[in-house]
Design a protein around this motif. Structure first.
Motif, PDB file in Angstrom:
ATOM      1  N   LYS A  37      14.494  -7.878  19.454  1.00 27.22           N
ATOM      2  CA  LYS A  37      14.082  -7.553  18.092  1.00 27.22           C
ATOM      3  C   LYS A  37      14.323  -6.076  17.841  1.00 27.22           C
ATOM      4  O   LYS A  37      14.402  -5.272  18.776  1.00 27.22           O
ATOM      5  N   LYS A  49      11.199  -4.369  12.923  1.00 25.58           N
ATOM      6  CA  LYS A  49      11.216  -5.728  12.370  1.00 25.58           C
ATOM      7  C   LYS A  49      10.514  -6.695  13.320  1.00 25.58           C
ATOM      8  O   LYS A  49      10.401  -6.432  14.506  1.00 25.58           O
ATOM      9  N   LYS A  50      10.064  -7.821  12.778  1.00 25.31           N
ATOM     10  CA  LYS A  50       9.462  -8.863  13.607  1.00 25.31           C
ATOM     11  C   LYS A  50      10.430  -9.994  13.899  1.00 25.31           C
ATOM     12  O   LYS A  50      10.158 -10.859  14.717  1.00 25.31           O
ATOM     13  N   GLN A  51      11.582  -9.996  13.229  1.00 29.53           N
ATOM     14  CA  GLN A  51      12.568 -11.051  13.421  1.00 29.53           C
ATOM     15  C   GLN A  51      13.187 -10.976  14.807  1.00 29.53           C
ATOM     16  O   GLN A  51      13.449  -9.893  15.322  1.00 29.53           O
ATOM     17  N   LEU A  52      13.440 -12.149  15.393  1.00 27.19           N
ATOM     18  CA  LEU A  52      14.113 -12.215  16.690  1.00 27.19           C
ATOM     19  C   LEU A  52      15.587 -12.514  16.482  1.00 27.19           C
ATOM     20  O   LEU A  52      15.952 -13.309  15.614  1.00 27.19           O
ATOM     21  N   PHE A  53      16.412 -11.890  17.294  1.00 21.58           N
ATOM     22  CA  PHE A  53      17.849 -12.117  17.286  1.00 21.58           C
ATOM     23  C   PHE A  53      18.241 -12.625  18.664  1.00 21.58           C
ATOM     24  O   PHE A  53      17.673 -12.209  19.668  1.00 21.58           O
ATOM     25  N   GLN A  63      17.372 -12.430  23.931  1.00 25.64           N
ATOM     26  CA  GLN A  63      16.624 -12.428  22.677  1.00 25.64           C
ATOM     27  C   GLN A  63      16.000 -11.052  22.518  1.00 25.64           C
ATOM     28  O   GLN A  63      15.347 -10.556  23.429  1.00 25.64           O
TER      29      GLN A  63
END
Length: 86
Positions: free
Chosen positions: A33, A37-41, A31
């Motif tokens: 980022k 950005k603050k979104q997790l991938f 996981q």
């Protein structure tokens, strides 16, 4: 291929090992980022790439293998390497 992100930031490493029918199975998930950005991938990582030494907050570069399946023209990718930045 060009990307405007030099690195990604590790959020969590998930390594699952279990015994199934007498064989050891191992699954790795990374996981991360992007720096802005603050979104997790989340992406699955093959067992040939060792990611257990990574910690939260590490800056890494992902080496991607880009390919297509069958007659499809849409690109797909998988992680073929991880480089820890100092």
């Amino acid at each position: 291929m060009y990307t405007d992100h030099e690195y990604v930031i590790v959020h969590k490493i998930l390594i699952t090992e279990f015994n199934r029918f007498g064989n050891k199975w191992r699954s790795q998930t990374l996981q991360f980022k992007l720096p802005d950005k603050k979104q997790l991938f989340s992406i699955g990582v093959p067992n040939t790439v060792e990611i257990s030494h990574l910690k939260k907050g590490n800056k890494i570069k992902l080496q991607l293998h880009i390919f297509r399946r069958g007659r499809s023209y849409s690109p797909q990718f998988s992680v073929s390497g991880v480089l820890l930045l100092q």
